[in-house]
Design a protein around this motif. Structure first.
Motif, short mmCIF file in Angstrom:
data_model
loop_
_atom_site.label_atom_id
_atom_site.label_comp_id
_atom_site.label_asym_id
_atom_site.label_seq_id
_atom_site.Cartn_x
_atom_site.Cartn_y
_atom_site.Cartn_z
N ARG A 1 0.82 -1.20 0.00
CA ARG A 1 0.00 0.00 0.00
C ARG A 1 0.85 1.26 0.00
NH1 ARG A 1 -5.45 0.70 2.93
NH2 ARG A 1 -4.61 2.75 2.64
N LEU A 2 0.27 2.32 -0.51
CA LEU A 2 1.00 3.59 -0.57
C LEU A 2 1.24 4.18 0.81
CD1 LEU A 2 -0.60 5.29 -3.69
CD2 LEU A 2 1.60 4.12 -3.50
N HIS A 3 0.33 3.96 1.74
CA HIS A 3 0.47 4.53 3.09
C HIS A 3 1.81 4.10 3.70
CE1 HIS A 3 -0.71 6.05 7.01
NE2 HIS A 3 -0.28 4.90 7.51
N GLU A 4 2.13 2.82 3.61
CA GLU A 4 3.38 2.34 4.17
C GLU A 4 4.59 2.95 3.47
OE1 GLU A 4 0.79 0.19 3.44
OE2 GLU A 4 0.20 -0.09 5.52
N LYS A 5 4.50 3.14 2.16
CA LYS A 5 5.60 3.76 1.42
C LYS A 5 5.80 5.22 1.85
CE LYS A 5 5.56 0.82 -2.61
NZ LYS A 5 5.62 0.72 -4.05
N LEU A 10 8.81 9.35 4.95
CA LEU A 10 8.92 10.33 6.03
C LEU A 10 10.02 9.94 7.00
CD1 LEU A 10 5.12 10.96 6.74
CD2 LEU A 10 6.72 12.52 5.61
N LYS A 11 10.05 8.68 7.39
CA LYS A 11 11.10 8.22 8.32
C LYS A 11 12.48 8.36 7.69
CE LYS A 11 8.21 5.16 11.03
NZ LYS A 11 7.92 3.80 11.47
N GLY A 14 13.97 11.65 8.05
CA GLY A 14 14.23 12.08 9.43
C GLY A 14 13.03 12.67 10.13
N ILE A 15 11.84 12.41 9.60
CA ILE A 15 10.62 12.94 10.21
C ILE A 15 10.05 11.85 11.11
CG2 ILE A 15 8.30 13.84 9.79
CD1 ILE A 15 9.38 14.92 7.11
N ASP A 16 10.34 11.96 12.39
CA ASP A 16 9.87 11.01 13.39
C ASP A 16 8.64 11.61 14.05
OD1 ASP A 16 9.78 8.79 15.05
OD2 ASP A 16 11.16 9.67 16.51
N PHE A 17 7.57 10.84 14.14
CA PHE A 17 6.33 11.38 14.69
C PHE A 17 5.62 10.34 15.54
CE2 PHE A 17 5.36 9.49 10.63
CZ PHE A 17 4.20 8.78 10.87
N ARG A 18 4.70 10.86 16.34
CA ARG A 18 3.84 9.99 17.15
C ARG A 18 2.40 10.24 16.74
NH1 ARG A 18 7.54 11.31 21.50
NH2 ARG A 18 8.78 9.46 21.89
N ARG A 19 1.73 9.16 16.42
CA ARG A 19 0.32 9.25 16.03
C ARG A 19 -0.48 8.31 16.92
NH1 ARG A 19 -2.41 7.46 10.28
NH2 ARG A 19 -4.49 8.25 10.74
N GLU A 20 -1.40 8.88 17.67
CA GLU A 20 -2.26 8.08 18.53
C GLU A 20 -3.25 7.30 17.66
OE1 GLU A 20 -1.95 7.75 21.84
OE2 GLU A 20 -0.21 9.08 21.73
N PRO A 21 -3.63 6.12 18.09
CA PRO A 21 -4.62 5.34 17.33
C PRO A 21 -5.91 6.14 17.10
CG PRO A 21 -3.69 4.03 19.11
CD PRO A 21 -3.19 5.43 19.30
N ARG A 22 -6.43 6.04 15.91
CA ARG A 22 -7.71 6.63 15.52
C ARG A 22 -7.68 8.16 15.45
NH1 ARG A 22 -11.94 2.96 15.57
NH2 ARG A 22 -13.40 4.66 15.84
N LEU A 23 -6.50 8.77 15.48
CA LEU A 23 -6.39 10.22 15.31
C LEU A 23 -5.76 10.51 13.96
CD1 LEU A 23 -5.20 11.58 18.77
CD2 LEU A 23 -7.48 11.67 17.77
#
Length: 90
Positions: A1-5, A10-11, A14-23
């Protein structure tokens, strides 16, 4: 899937992020950057309306959205496949 790519892209940048589930919003750890995750069909409109600064989506989605945006870069992955469907005749 494109989302994983996109996440890998982003990683890799060097773009490290935190995403809470369902946000749909994620805050970057070391950069003053907020990521907004949207359905592909909404991204061009959000960029075109100025609600987000940059978006990653297919050129086909941009063209279908009838918005004016600058195409900054071709990422070289993802292919649109067109399929014509019709109900099976009895």
């Amino acid at each position: 899937r494109l989302h994983e790519k996109i996440i890998d892209l982003l990683k890799g940048a060097g773009i490290d992020f935190r995403r809470e589930p369902r946000l749909d919003v994620a805050l970057c750890v070391d950069l003053p950057l907020t990521l907004v995750f949207l359905p592909a069909s909404d991204i061009a409109k959000y960029v075109g309306d100025g609600n987000v600064d940059i978006g990653i989506t297919g050129i086909d989605i941009v063209e279908e959205s009838n918005v004016v945006v600058d195409r900054v870069m071709n990422l070289g992955f993802g292919k649109c496949k067109l399929c014509v469907e019709a109900p099976v005749a009895d």
